[in-house]
Design a protein around this motif. Structure first.
Motif, PDB file in Angstrom:
ATOM      1  N   PHE A   1      46.795  18.088  47.761  1.00  0.00           N
ATOM      2  CA  PHE A   1      45.636  18.811  47.246  1.00  0.00           C
ATOM      3  C   PHE A   1      45.138  19.943  48.126  1.00  0.00           C
ATOM      4  O   PHE A   1      44.530  20.886  47.620  1.00  0.00           O
ATOM      5  N   LEU A   2      45.377  19.885  49.427  1.00  0.00           N
ATOM      6  CA  LEU A   2      44.925  20.978  50.293  1.00  0.00           C
ATOM      7  C   LEU A   2      45.574  22.313  49.917  1.00  0.00           C
ATOM      8  O   LEU A   2      44.878  23.324  49.818  1.00  0.00           O
ATOM      9  N   PRO A   3      46.879  22.350  49.657  1.00  0.00           N
ATOM     10  CA  PRO A   3      47.456  23.625  49.205  1.00  0.00           C
ATOM     11  C   PRO A   3      46.818  24.147  47.921  1.00  0.00           C
ATOM     12  O   PRO A   3      46.614  25.345  47.772  1.00  0.00           O
ATOM     13  N   VAL A   4      46.470  23.246  47.003  1.00  0.00           N
ATOM     14  CA  VAL A   4      45.840  23.654  45.742  1.00  0.00           C
ATOM     15  C   VAL A   4      44.470  24.274  46.024  1.00  0.00           C
ATOM     16  O   VAL A   4      44.120  25.322  45.474  1.00  0.00           O
ATOM     17  N   LEU A   5      43.697  23.654  46.906  1.00  0.00           N
ATOM     18  CA  LEU A   5      42.378  24.197  47.258  1.00  0.00           C
ATOM     19  C   LEU A   5      42.506  25.544  47.959  1.00  0.00           C
ATOM     20  O   LEU A   5      41.731  26.468  47.689  1.00  0.00           O
ATOM     21  N   LEU A   6      43.491  25.660  48.848  1.00  0.00           N
ATOM     22  CA  LEU A   6      43.709  26.946  49.527  1.00  0.00           C
ATOM     23  C   LEU A   6      44.146  28.024  48.529  1.00  0.00           C
ATOM     24  O   LEU A   6      43.717  29.179  48.626  1.00  0.00           O
TER      25      LEU A   6
ATOM     26  N   LEU B   1      46.081  14.374  50.800  1.00  0.00           N
ATOM     27  CA  LEU B   1      45.663  15.639  51.404  1.00  0.00           C
ATOM     28  C   LEU B   1      46.789  16.663  51.356  1.00  0.00           C
ATOM     29  O   LEU B   1      46.553  17.839  51.071  1.00  0.00           O
ATOM     30  N   GLU B   2      48.027  16.221  51.598  1.00  0.00           N
ATOM     31  CA  GLU B   2      49.183  17.125  51.547  1.00  0.00           C
ATOM     32  C   GLU B   2      49.355  17.738  50.163  1.00  0.00           C
ATOM     33  O   GLU B   2      49.801  18.859  50.035  1.00  0.00           O
TER      34      GLU B   2
END
Length: 120
Positions: free
Chosen positions: A6-11, A3-4
């Motif tokens: 991929f979440l920045p990539v999605l944001l 999550l650490e």
């Protein structure tokens, strides 16, 4: 950990969608007043910042600032390619794709670990 990463990539993906509309969406409405385009773009950009700032803040726990910037540039190009073809109805030509590919290679270089030849 997943999550650490991929979440920045999605944001970043979401923020770039907003920013692409803010920067280029008004080109479809060239007859509207310029001041309206500016105000509308600023309103859209607020949502971009609401995603970009957390993306960079969270992403900095996993990625360096140059890596975040390189990633953001590639995401911007992918979003723009889709936007240009779909929304503006201006498909990209071979030279656009070639230029974008060179930028993607530059971003990839940012992820190399010095001296190892491996990506970080």
């Amino acid at each position: 950990m997943l999550l650490e990463r991929f979440l920045p990539v999605l944001l970043l993906l979401g923020s770039n969608m907003f920013m692409t509309f803010a920067w280029y969406g008004h080109l479809k409405y060239k007859s509207s007043p310029l001041m309206l385009a500016i105000v509308a773009s600023w309103g859209i950009a607020l949502f971009e910042y609401a995603l970009m700032v957390p993306a960079n803040r969270m992403g900095s726990a996993v990625y360096s600032a140059p890596q975040l910037k390189g990633m953001q540039e590639v995401i911007t190009l992918v979003v723009f390619a889709w936007f240009s073809s779909w929304y503006l109805e201006q498909p990209l030509r071979w030279n656009h794709w070639a230029g974008f590919a060179l930028i993607a290679v530059a971003a990839w270089l940012i992820f190399l670990e010095p001296g190892s030849g491996r990506t970080a």
